[in-house]
Design an enzyme around this catalytic site. Structure first.
Site, PDB file in Angstrom:
ATOM      1  CG  HIS A  54      -1.950  -1.029   1.248  1.00  7.67           C
ATOM      2  ND1 HIS A  54      -3.082  -0.923   2.032  1.00  7.67           N
ATOM      3  CD2 HIS A  54      -2.076  -2.208   0.587  1.00  7.67           C
ATOM      4  CE1 HIS A  54      -3.847  -1.975   1.852  1.00  7.67           C
ATOM      5  NE2 HIS A  54      -3.254  -2.781   0.985  1.00  7.67           N
ATOM      6  CD  GLU A  56      -1.812   4.254   3.411  1.00  8.05           C
ATOM      7  OE1 GLU A  56      -2.963   4.548   3.771  1.00  8.05           O
ATOM      8  OE2 GLU A  56      -1.569   3.421   2.510  1.00  8.05           O
ATOM      9  CB  CYS A  84      -6.535  -0.417   5.266  1.00  4.63           C
ATOM     10  SG  CYS A  84      -4.799  -0.961   5.167  1.00  4.63           S
ATOM     11  CB  CYS A  87      -1.980   1.688   6.077  1.00  2.55           C
ATOM     12  SG  CYS A  87      -1.544   0.775   4.575  1.00  2.55           S
TER      13      CYS A  87
END
Length: 156
Positions: A54, A56, A84, A87
């Site tokens: 992801h 992040e 999420c 993250c």
């Protein structure tokens, strides 16, 4: 000093990079205490075949490597989509000082929409949170991406 809106514009540029290679358009920029960019990332799950790739996570890893430390307690994360659980948890574990995000994620958001990971008083670290910075633009980028997938008959 750049404003939250200006930093989010840079995160939106990262999101656009993701979209241009067929990735969900999410971007993240980590900014230091002197208003300097430390690291950035965009989604790479499809390209890397990595469920943890992801935006992040990419940015956190890059910042830790650049600064040669895992405690990122003086950084602010600018993310186009509400982080999420994974993250948000990584942002807590990295001790990030502040998280600024664009649009809510009602299905998986962990900064208030579904969970409140970065705000949970049971955890040893919490981050400051600012929501809905350039939220309409962030949301529009995601909607356009998924509309394009649906038009092509792909999942989305």
């Amino acid at each position: 000093m750049k404003s939250d809106e200006e930093w989010m514009a840079i995160s939106l540029e990262e999101a656009s990079r993701a979209s241009s290679i067929g990735e969900v358009p999410v971007g993240c920029v980590l900014v230091g205490p002197n208003d300097e960019e430390v690291a950035r990332g965009h989604n790479l799950r499809e390209s890397a075949l990595d469920p943890t790739a992801h935006a992040e996570m990419i940015a956190i890893r890059a910042a830790a490597a650049k600064l040669a430390r895992w405690r990122l307690d003086d950084l602010t994360a600018y993310v186009t989509l509400e982080p999420c659980a994974m993250c948000a948890g990584a942002l807590v574990l990295a001790r990030v000082r502040r998280v600024v995000y664009g649009c809510d994620d009602p299905k998986a958001g962990a900064c208030g929409s579904v969970f409140s990971v970065g705000l949970d008083e049971k955890l040893n670290h919490r981050f400051e949170l600012t929501k809905n910075v350039r939220g309409d633009e962030c949301s529009a980028a995601l909607k356009a991406f998924f509309a394009g997938l649906r038009a092509q008959g792909k999942r989305g």
